[in-house]
Design an enzyme around this catalytic site. Sequence first.
Site, PDB file in Angstrom:
ATOM      1  N   PRO A   2       0.816  -1.170   0.000  1.00  0.00           N
ATOM      2  CA  PRO A   2       0.000   0.000   0.000  1.00  0.00           C
ATOM      3  C   PRO A   2       0.876   1.257   0.000  1.00  0.00           C
ATOM      4  CG  PRO A   2      -0.741  -1.572   1.637  1.00  0.00           C
ATOM      5  CD  PRO A   2       0.408  -2.169   0.919  1.00  0.00           C
ATOM      6  N   GLU A   3       0.670   2.080  -0.981  1.00  0.00           N
ATOM      7  CA  GLU A   3       1.343   3.379  -1.021  1.00  0.00           C
ATOM      8  C   GLU A   3       0.364   4.417  -0.493  1.00  0.00           C
ATOM      9  OE1 GLU A   3       3.357   3.956  -4.821  1.00  0.00           O
ATOM     10  OE2 GLU A   3       3.228   1.827  -5.239  1.00  0.00           O
ATOM     11  N   HIS A  92      -3.677 -15.364   7.775  1.00  0.00           N
ATOM     12  CA  HIS A  92      -2.787 -14.199   7.884  1.00  0.00           C
ATOM     13  C   HIS A  92      -3.453 -13.026   8.570  1.00  0.00           C
ATOM     14  CE1 HIS A  92      -0.050 -16.456   5.453  1.00  0.00           C
ATOM     15  NE2 HIS A  92      -0.938 -16.567   4.491  1.00  0.00           N
ATOM     16  N   ARG A 111       2.713 -11.183   4.162  1.00  0.00           N
ATOM     17  CA  ARG A 111       4.181 -11.157   4.186  1.00  0.00           C
ATOM     18  C   ARG A 111       4.753 -10.648   5.499  1.00  0.00           C
ATOM     19  NH1 ARG A 111       6.440  -8.893  -1.385  1.00  0.00           N
ATOM     20  NH2 ARG A 111       8.351  -9.766  -0.519  1.00  0.00           N
ATOM     21  N   ARG A 153      23.301  14.553  -6.689  1.00  0.00           N
ATOM     22  CA  ARG A 153      22.888  13.170  -6.451  1.00  0.00           C
ATOM     23  C   ARG A 153      22.891  12.404  -7.768  1.00  0.00           C
ATOM     24  NH1 ARG A 153      19.760  12.133  -1.877  1.00  0.00           N
ATOM     25  NH2 ARG A 153      19.918   9.992  -2.590  1.00  0.00           N
TER      26      ARG A 153
END
Length: 272
Positions: A2-3, A92, A111, A153
């Site tokens: 999830p972002e 889970h 996970r 960078r």
Amino acid sequence: MPELPEVETTRRGIAPWLEGRRLLGARVRQPRLRWPVPADLDARVRGRRVRQVRRRAKYLLLDLGNDDWLLLHLGMSGSLRVLPKDSPPGPHDHLDLLLEERRLLRLRDPRRFGAVLWWHGLPQAHPRLRRLGPEPLSATFSGAHLYGLSRARRTPVKAFIMDQRVVVGIGNIYANEALFAAGIHPGRAAGHIALPRYRRLVAAIRETLEAAIAQGGTTLRDFEQADGRPGYFAQTLRVYGRAGRPCPRCGTPIRRRELGGRSAWWCPRCQR
DNA sequence: ACTGGATCCTGACTGC
DNA sequence: TGCAGTCAGGATCCAG
């Protein structure tokens, strides 16, 4: 994971069930997540009223008052659902927060890269939140911010905008999508991008994230909204996961390559 | 300070 | 059907 759009979608889905209500307890079935779930979580949360459900970066913050906070992170595969109190848990389903009105808030995370953390104090002082960059949908995030941080960078711009110290909330899906929208090659060195292009990138990030939130986020496999529906932004993805398929703008086949340990997808013609 | 790589964990999928 | 290999929405830690 999830972002940002998936976490914000989750926040909006669970907030009406939590805010102003009491927690009746916690059931921990699997305490071994990214970090151990507090062993005494049940005693800590029992009877506590949730004042507000906030989001900072990809963290959800439950404000329990008296400077006590419960922080939730969904990792790669986490989701939160509000379910009837007696719903049988799956393999889970690691944590339930027991709610009023015969409901529970259930954390599923196959996970186990997610986290459940207790914190006393100001949330911005938490070690995991202290070094986070600006929220991408806030006014403090700008082209000048990215430009200033990126000088000298050499890291690929895609890795640069996924660095949560630079700007928060952007993961692999939305980094790829925003760079496509901005016409910037994901492998370009962050320090070799001029200010006007960073301004375009910031606009593209905001538009991409807002469009995804409006669709309830992106469901690839695990993600569910709080009511169990998937997010619908997957059908809007233009490059992510689309190697070999035609660019939606010019038809050139989309390319894929590993960049900084993560897959990057881009159109070799539209992105420079 | 910056960069790349390994790492935690489970499941889905591909190819033999 | 089984088995090995690859890949996956994140973020931290470590070595150079």
